[in-house]
Design a protein around this motif. Structure first.
Motif, PDB file in Angstrom:
ATOM      1  N   ASP A 214       0.858  -1.309  -0.029  1.00 53.17           N
ATOM      2  CA  ASP A 214      -0.101  -0.052  -0.085  1.00 53.17           C
ATOM      3  C   ASP A 214       0.880   1.307  -0.019  1.00 53.17           C
ATOM      4  OD1 ASP A 214      -2.229   1.286  -0.054  1.00 53.17           O
ATOM      5  OD2 ASP A 214      -3.235   0.339   1.911  1.00 53.17           O
ATOM      6  N   PHE A 215       1.254   1.759  -1.142  1.00 53.88           N
ATOM      7  CA  PHE A 215       2.118   2.908  -1.459  1.00 53.88           C
ATOM      8  C   PHE A 215       1.690   4.058  -1.359  1.00 53.88           C
ATOM      9  CE2 PHE A 215       3.520  -0.986  -3.670  1.00 53.88           C
ATOM     10  CZ  PHE A 215       4.701  -1.270  -3.036  1.00 53.88           C
ATOM     11  N   CYS A 216       2.564   4.978  -0.608  1.00 52.55           N
ATOM     12  CA  CYS A 216       2.170   6.449  -0.554  1.00 52.55           C
ATOM     13  C   CYS A 216       3.435   7.102  -0.937  1.00 52.55           C
ATOM     14  CB  CYS A 216       1.750   6.764   0.760  1.00 52.55           C
ATOM     15  SG  CYS A 216       0.481   6.004   1.508  1.00 52.55           S
ATOM     16  N   LEU A 217       3.217   8.297  -1.765  1.00 54.11           N
ATOM     17  CA  LEU A 217       4.227   9.256  -2.015  1.00 54.11           C
ATOM     18  C   LEU A 217       4.153  10.225  -1.327  1.00 54.11           C
ATOM     19  CD1 LEU A 217       6.604   9.724  -4.318  1.00 54.11           C
ATOM     20  CD2 LEU A 217       4.866  10.976  -5.636  1.00 54.11           C
ATOM     21  N   VAL A 218       5.176  10.816  -0.536  1.00 56.86           N
ATOM     22  CA  VAL A 218       5.167  11.961   0.727  1.00 56.86           C
ATOM     23  C   VAL A 218       6.032  12.811   0.476  1.00 56.86           C
ATOM     24  CG1 VAL A 218       3.939  10.297   2.098  1.00 56.86           C
ATOM     25  CG2 VAL A 218       6.443  10.754   2.283  1.00 56.86           C
ATOM     26  N   ASP A 219       5.716  14.053   0.782  1.00 59.11           N
ATOM     27  CA  ASP A 219       6.989  15.141   0.576  1.00 59.11           C
ATOM     28  C   ASP A 219       7.595  15.307   2.226  1.00 59.11           C
ATOM     29  OD1 ASP A 219       8.270  17.497   0.559  1.00 59.11           O
ATOM     30  OD2 ASP A 219       6.708  18.560  -0.690  1.00 59.11           O
ATOM     31  N   PRO A 220       8.798  15.106   2.344  1.00 55.20           N
ATOM     32  CA  PRO A 220       9.352  15.130   3.572  1.00 55.20           C
ATOM     33  C   PRO A 220       9.239  16.491   4.350  1.00 55.20           C
ATOM     34  CG  PRO A 220      11.064  14.453   2.006  1.00 55.20           C
ATOM     35  CD  PRO A 220       9.621  14.789   1.280  1.00 55.20           C
ATOM     36  N   ARG A 221       8.803  17.637   3.682  1.00 57.35           N
ATOM     37  CA  ARG A 221       8.458  18.873   4.248  1.00 57.35           C
ATOM     38  C   ARG A 221       6.998  18.633   4.887  1.00 57.35           C
ATOM     39  NH1 ARG A 221       9.404  22.600  -1.144  1.00 57.35           N
ATOM     40  NH2 ARG A 221       8.123  21.017  -1.550  1.00 57.35           N
ATOM     41  N   TYR A 222       6.190  18.064   4.624  1.00 59.42           N
ATOM     42  CA  TYR A 222       4.842  17.776   5.235  1.00 59.42           C
ATOM     43  C   TYR A 222       4.672  16.446   5.192  1.00 59.42           C
ATOM     44  CZ  TYR A 222       4.637  22.461   2.694  1.00 59.42           C
ATOM     45  OH  TYR A 222       5.060  23.646   2.233  1.00 59.42           O
ATOM     46  N   PRO A 223       5.206  15.717   6.265  1.00 60.35           N
ATOM     47  CA  PRO A 223       5.256  14.302   6.553  1.00 60.35           C
ATOM     48  C   PRO A 223       4.028  13.447   6.554  1.00 60.35           C
ATOM     49  CG  PRO A 223       6.066  15.088   8.452  1.00 60.35           C
ATOM     50  CD  PRO A 223       5.971  16.303   7.180  1.00 60.35           C
ATOM     51  N   ASN A 224       3.014  14.311   7.107  1.00 58.54           N
ATOM     52  CA  ASN A 224       1.568  13.654   7.111  1.00 58.54           C
ATOM     53  C   ASN A 224       0.700  13.877   5.938  1.00 58.54           C
ATOM     54  OD1 ASN A 224       2.550  12.802   9.589  1.00 58.54           O
ATOM     55  ND2 ASN A 224       1.711  14.653  10.741  1.00 58.54           N
ATOM     56  N   THR A 225       1.220  14.432   5.172  1.00 59.02           N
ATOM     57  CA  THR A 225       0.423  14.696   3.692  1.00 59.02           C
ATOM     58  C   THR A 225       1.000  13.640   2.456  1.00 59.02           C
ATOM     59  OG1 THR A 225       0.197  17.016   4.373  1.00 59.02           O
ATOM     60  CG2 THR A 225      -0.190  16.330   1.969  1.00 59.02           C
ATOM     61  N   VAL A 226      -0.024  12.853   2.086  1.00 55.88           N
ATOM     62  CA  VAL A 226       0.051  12.056   0.978  1.00 55.88           C
ATOM     63  C   VAL A 226       0.002  12.622  -0.196  1.00 55.88           C
ATOM     64  CG1 VAL A 226      -0.840   9.741  -0.206  1.00 55.88           C
ATOM     65  CG2 VAL A 226      -0.423   9.904   2.428  1.00 55.88           C
ATOM     66  N   ILE A 227       0.785  12.682  -1.127  1.00 51.22           N
ATOM     67  CA  ILE A 227       0.754  13.359  -2.438  1.00 51.22           C
ATOM     68  C   ILE A 227      -0.082  12.497  -3.608  1.00 51.22           C
ATOM     69  CG2 ILE A 227       2.088  14.193  -4.507  1.00 51.22           C
ATOM     70  CD1 ILE A 227       4.200  15.060  -2.707  1.00 51.22           C
ATOM     71  N   ALA A 228       0.501  11.148  -3.486  1.00 55.90           N
ATOM     72  CA  ALA A 228      -0.058  10.294  -4.381  1.00 55.90           C
ATOM     73  C   ALA A 228       0.013   8.900  -3.686  1.00 55.90           C
ATOM     74  CB  ALA A 228       0.507  10.258  -5.631  1.00 55.90           C
ATOM     75  N   ALA A 229      -0.893   7.925  -4.037  1.00 54.39           N
ATOM     76  CA  ALA A 229      -1.057   6.663  -3.442  1.00 54.39           C
ATOM     77  C   ALA A 229      -1.494   5.556  -4.504  1.00 54.39           C
ATOM     78  CB  ALA A 229      -2.072   6.673  -2.151  1.00 54.39           C
ATOM     79  N   CYS A 230      -1.142   4.423  -4.116  1.00 51.85           N
ATOM     80  CA  CYS A 230      -1.873   3.246  -4.966  1.00 51.85           C
ATOM     81  C   CYS A 230      -1.897   1.902  -3.978  1.00 51.85           C
ATOM     82  CB  CYS A 230      -1.169   2.961  -6.427  1.00 51.85           C
ATOM     83  SG  CYS A 230       0.517   2.705  -6.171  1.00 51.85           S
ATOM     84  N   THR A 231      -2.668   1.065  -4.229  1.00 53.64           N
ATOM     85  CA  THR A 231      -2.635  -0.154  -3.323  1.00 53.64           C
ATOM     86  C   THR A 231      -2.206  -1.503  -4.531  1.00 53.64           C
ATOM     87  OG1 THR A 231      -4.234   0.532  -1.776  1.00 53.64           O
ATOM     88  CG2 THR A 231      -3.983  -1.685  -2.302  1.00 53.64           C
ATOM     89  N   GLY A 232      -1.350  -2.351  -4.075  1.00 49.82           N
ATOM     90  CA  GLY A 232      -1.053  -3.215  -4.872  1.00 49.82           C
ATOM     91  C   GLY A 232      -1.572  -4.676  -4.293  1.00 49.82           C
ATOM     92  N   TRP A 233      -2.247  -5.339  -5.220  1.00 49.69           N
ATOM     93  CA  TRP A 233      -3.116  -6.700  -4.916  1.00 49.69           C
ATOM     94  C   TRP A 233      -2.314  -7.812  -5.445  1.00 49.69           C
ATOM     95  CZ3 TRP A 233      -7.175  -5.917  -1.586  1.00 49.69           C
ATOM     96  CH2 TRP A 233      -7.480  -4.471  -1.587  1.00 49.69           C
ATOM     97  N   GLN A 234      -1.576  -8.651  -4.403  1.00 42.82           N
ATOM     98  CA  GLN A 234      -0.864  -9.654  -5.027  1.00 42.82           C
ATOM     99  C   GLN A 234      -1.360 -10.958  -5.296  1.00 42.82           C
ATOM    100  OE1 GLN A 234       1.602 -11.250  -1.887  1.00 42.82           O
ATOM    101  NE2 GLN A 234       3.039 -12.487  -3.092  1.00 42.82           N
ATOM    102  N   ASN A 235      -0.967 -11.380  -6.638  1.00 40.52           N
ATOM    103  CA  ASN A 235      -1.590 -12.767  -7.086  1.00 40.52           C
ATOM    104  C   ASN A 235      -0.445 -13.570  -6.931  1.00 40.52           C
ATOM    105  OD1 ASN A 235      -3.399 -14.611  -8.397  1.00 40.52           O
ATOM    106  ND2 ASN A 235      -2.285 -14.193 -10.293  1.00 40.52           N
ATOM    107  N   HIS A 236      -0.624 -14.738  -6.220  1.00 37.89           N
ATOM    108  CA  HIS A 236       0.581 -15.706  -5.909  1.00 37.89           C
ATOM    109  C   HIS A 236       0.585 -16.678  -7.024  1.00 37.89           C
ATOM    110  CE1 HIS A 236       0.893 -14.692  -1.733  1.00 37.89           C
ATOM    111  NE2 HIS A 236      -0.499 -14.879  -1.509  1.00 37.89           N
ATOM    112  N   ALA A 237      -0.402 -17.156  -7.998  1.00 34.50           N
ATOM    113  CA  ALA A 237      -0.190 -17.792  -9.103  1.00 34.50           C
ATOM    114  C   ALA A 237       0.655 -17.535  -9.994  1.00 34.50           C
ATOM    115  CB  ALA A 237      -1.602 -17.951  -9.755  1.00 34.50           C
TER     116      ALA A 237
END
Length: 310
Positions: A214-237
């Motif tokens: 569950d990835f987030c792109l953040v700015d160190p100057r505003y550490p609690n602010t998410v700039i962009a995000a995406c969720t990865g769903w794993q397929n084991h097969a």
């Protein structure tokens, strides 16, 4: 001669069986491989709250399973978004019979009424001549909308050379939860129906959910602010990951942040040993965006609609 088919409603105890069925279709790379297997998990655990918030009784009411006389799962009809649209996925040996039944099911159950007219939509792979013929025979017309399934071969993906001040993080810091969900809500058309906390709680209960995907792109100057995000769903097969949703916070859109996020994420996934990453794109604009980030075409679905007097 194929055995008679029986339709039944989906229940959560069939989740693993459904996931295996999607895996079997995806391995064959036929016209029924239009859904990455992990897309069902995304829909079940993240789209479900959207249905509930719009007053639609339950997402599972829009999923039906077709079984042969031995009880084997041979087809699935479902709607992913909180709307009256239908996808049909079938095993090849029962394809003709199951598609006819599925379309009949959709026309009886998965429509809405507007001004005395029945409105509904269906999706068909551009090479699925059997389904396209059935849709046209029942009065469906092709719309301009197209949905693409895209893939990136991580073996061919170079390590990200982005030099921006942004940092890639995973959702391990509770301080990011609220900002991350606000960012993700921007990817959905009707934000007023998106319950941030309940949807995240449901997401983290998904069987294959991994917080480190569950990835987030953040700015160190505003550490609690998410700039962009995406969720990865794993397929084991097949050791692949499906990304959805992919979102950029409104105030950061148009600044290349989505591309930076994807390139960082693909580098992280490659480092973790994944082979391929898939993403869905609606419309040519999003397809171009993902292709610029390193994805290529895998399958195309065309959109068909029916609008007639009830």
């Amino acid at each position: 001669m194929t055995s008679p088919l029986n339709v039944c409603k989906y229940h959560s105890d069939a989740f693993n069986e459904v996931e295996r069925f999607f895996d079997s279709l995806f391995k064959k790379r036929t016209v029924d491989a239009c859904w990455h297997p992990s897309r069902f998990e995304y829909a079940r655990y993240l789209v479900k709250p959207l249905f509930e918030k719009r007053g639609i009784t339950d997402w599972e009411d829009h999923v039906s399973l077709w079984r042969d006389s031995d009880g084997k799962l041979v087809g699935i009809a479902l709607s992913e978004a909180a709307d009256f649209n239908s996808f049909f996925l079938t095993a090849s040996e029962h394809r003709s019979a199951s598609l006819k039944q599925m379309l009949g099911w959709a026309m009886e159950t998965n429509y809405c009424l507007e001004g005395g007219r029945k409105r509904m939509t269906c999706w068909a792979d551009q090479d699925d001549n059997l389904l396209i013929t059935l849709l046209k025979e029942h009065g469906f017309d092709q719309d301009i909308g197209q949905e693409y399934l895209l893939v990136c071969d991580l073996n061919q993906h170079p390590q990200s050379s982005a030099t921006s001040h942004c940092l890639l993080s995973t959702l391990v810091d509770p301080c990011l939860y609220e900002s991350r969900m606000e960012c993700v809500a921007s990817a959905f058309q009707d934000r007023s129906h998106y319950d941030l906390l309940s949807s995240y709680k449901m997401t983290e209960n998904a069987p294959n959910y991994r917080q480190d995907l569950d990835f987030c792109l953040v700015d160190p100057r505003y550490p609690n602010t998410v700039i962009a995000a995406c969720t990865g769903w794993q397929n084991h097969a097949d050791n692949s990951v499906y990304l959805e949703p992919v979102a950029v916070a409104p105030q950061y859109q148009g600044k290349g942040m989505g591309t930076i996020l994807l390139r960082f994420v693909m580098t992280a996934l490659k480092y973790q040993g994944f082979r391929h990453v898939y993403v869905g794109a609606y419309g040519d604009g999003l397809k171009y965006f993902y292709c610029q980030a390193g994805f290529s075409h895998f399958r195309t679905l065309n959109h068909y609609s029916l609008n007639k007097l009830a």
